[in-house]
Design an enzyme around this catalytic site. Structure first.
Site, PDB file in Angstrom:
ATOM      1  CE  LYS A 199      -0.337  -0.283   5.226  1.00 41.17           C
ATOM      2  NZ  LYS A 199      -1.237  -1.081   6.254  1.00 41.17           N
ATOM      3  CE1 TYR A 217      11.005  32.752   3.124  1.00 41.62           C
ATOM      4  CE2 TYR A 217      10.660  30.202   2.881  1.00 41.62           C
ATOM      5  CZ  TYR A 217      10.640  31.335   2.196  1.00 41.62           C
ATOM      6  OH  TYR A 217      10.407  31.444   0.808  1.00 41.62           O
TER       7      TYR A 217
HETATM    8  C1  LIG Z   1      -0.313  -1.920   6.788  1.00 42.23           C
HETATM    9  C2  LIG Z   1      -0.691  -3.222   7.394  1.00 42.23           C
HETATM   10  C3  LIG Z   1       0.020  -4.290   7.587  1.00 42.23           C
HETATM   11  C4  LIG Z   1       1.543  -4.361   7.524  1.00 42.23           C
HETATM   12  O1  LIG Z   1       2.367  -3.901   8.842  1.00 42.23           O
HETATM   13  P1  LIG Z   1       3.785  -3.809   8.992  1.00 42.23           P
HETATM   14  O2  LIG Z   1       4.023  -3.349  10.269  1.00 42.23           O
HETATM   15  O3  LIG Z   1       4.378  -2.904   8.089  1.00 42.23           O
HETATM   16  O4  LIG Z   1       4.300  -5.073   8.584  1.00 42.23           O
HETATM   17  C5  LIG Z   1      -0.525  -5.482   7.846  1.00 42.23           C
HETATM   18  N1  LIG Z   1      -1.725  -5.688   8.284  1.00 42.23           N
HETATM   19  C6  LIG Z   1      -2.678  -4.768   7.946  1.00 42.23           C
HETATM   20  C7  LIG Z   1      -4.169  -4.841   8.061  1.00 42.23           C
HETATM   21  C8  LIG Z   1      -2.177  -3.302   7.589  1.00 42.23           C
HETATM   22  O5  LIG Z   1      -3.030  -2.329   7.431  1.00 42.23           O
END
Ligand SMILES: *Cc1c(COP(=O)(O)O)cnc(C)c1O
Length: 368
Positions: free
Chosen positions: A38, A264
């Site tokens: 993702k 700034y």
């Molecule tokens: C993002 C996510 C993961 C991955 O978690 P990590 O800590 O990056 O390994 C696994 N399960 C769900 C439901 C997630 O939203």
């Protein structure tokens, strides 16, 4: 490797392969591996990462939203893709692109069944998400009978898996809470299987879960941050390799006299003779203002150079006094021996946030 020449995020696919293989060594041979890609594969390059992992025979992918799954299908990814947090408005497209929804509430289940019916689907693979304590998304454990009632006399969907998510998998102080989550998940999954008459895959562990709760692998695990090189785990972190390295160059060098200011709002005021460098990267690229005013460091010729003054939209200034460098030289923001986790910690945040914050303006340079 030559000088990077501009701000770029290098994506090292051999590091990705190394991490994937290393994490697999912690699993039972038969445990399936779902790679979480993702948010542009945690800020890297979703298509390059997914193609590499597909070539390494990963079992599943997960994204958060339908749009992300569509990008993967457009790029030719054929593996199953779980969409963790879909919305009903996108269910039609989800089915057309063979994406597999997480069904996480009565409303989502009902609307998905309706779309599946309209599109004349049979045995469409779906995944049931149960809330076991994170209190974010998921059915309640006592929703099982409701779910079965909805599924009765229908053949539109087939439950491919049932899953849940730990609230504090990286925190040893919350071990009891995590073990309770695992136990109640086990119970719910068992009840569901009995009542369904078949046994969907079960999965619960994210990266820290894989490392801290190896007995709860069930049929599959879901790793995101680990494949990108961070495990929230002191020993494993030594062995994982950072996939993304954020690099830039020195645009200009300034000699600053005592009493002069930099940036700034005159955010930095010099009490001596200093040498500063201006870098072509700013908060619009993902380096938020929290990293400024001496809090964080970048690396120039292997030496630490603090970010001074306020972070600008397109630039930061660093103090390079005493460092032997010149305009055009390369600067490492994070990666390699200077981890994104350490960089993030200077601004009281975590690797996940800095990695996914690197904006799409920054060029991605994939190295295989
Ligand atoms: C993002 C996510 C993961 C991955 O978690 P990590 O800590 O990056 O390994 C696994 N399960 C769900 C439901 C997630 O939203």
């Amino acid at each position: 490797m030559g000088n990077i020449g501009e701000t770029a995020l290098e994506i090292d696919l051999s590091a990705l392969e190394h991490n994937f293989n290393l994490l697999k060594t912690t699993l039972k041979k038969e445990t399936k591996f779902l790679a979480v890609v993702k948010s542009f594969a945690y800020g890297s390059d979703m298509v390059a990462v997914a193609k590499k992992l597909e070539s390494l025979a990963v079992d599943y992918f997960a994204v958060a939203y339908v749009k992300e799954g569509v990008l993967l299908r457009d790029a030719g990814i054929k593996s199953p893709i779980l969409v963790l947090h879909p919305q009903p408005i996108n269910f039609g497209e989800l089915i057309e692109r063979c994406l597999e929804p997480s069904l996480y509430s009565p409303r989502i289940l009902r609307t998905f069944l309706k779309t599946a019916q309209e599109k004349r689907q049979t045995n469409y693979p779906v995944h049931l998400k149960f809330n076991t304590g994170l209190n974010r998304l998921g059915f309640w454990e006592n929703d099982v009978d409701y779910i079965l009632e909805q599924l009765k006399d229908t053949n539109e969907v087939k439950i491919a898996s049932v899953f849940s998510h730990l609230a504090a998998s990286e925190d040893k102080n919350e071990q009891e809470f995590s073990l309770n989550q695992i136990e109640s998940f086990k119970k719910t999954a068992a009840e569901l299987s009995v009542k369904l008459g078949y046994a969907p895959m079960r999965h619960m562990l994210n990266t820290s879960g894989i490392l801290n709760y190896p007995d709860a692998q069930f049929e599959m695990v879901r790793s995101g941050i680990g494949i990108y090189g961070y495990g929230n785990h002191p020993e494993i972190d030594q062995k994982l390799k950072s996939v993304a390295s954020l690099k830039t160059i020195i645009s200009q060098i300034h000699k600053i006299e005592p009493g002069e200011s930099v940036g700034y709002n005159r955010g930095y005021k010099s009490d001596g003779y200093r040498t500063t460098a201006t870098l072509p990267i700013g908060h619009a690229d993902g380096i938020s203002r929290q990293y400024g005013n001496g809090k964080s460091f970048v690396s120039v010729k292997g030496e630490k150079a603090p970010i001074i003054g306020n972070v600008c939209m397109d630039m930061i200034m660093i103090d390079i006094t005493g460092i032997d460098c010149k305009e055009g030289d390369e600067v490492l923001i994070f990666g390699e021996n200077s981890s994104a986790e350490n960089f993030a910690n200077t601004a009281n945040t975590i690797s996940y946030e800095i990695l996914t914050a690197i904006s799409q303006r920054v060029k991605r340079k994939v190295i295989d």
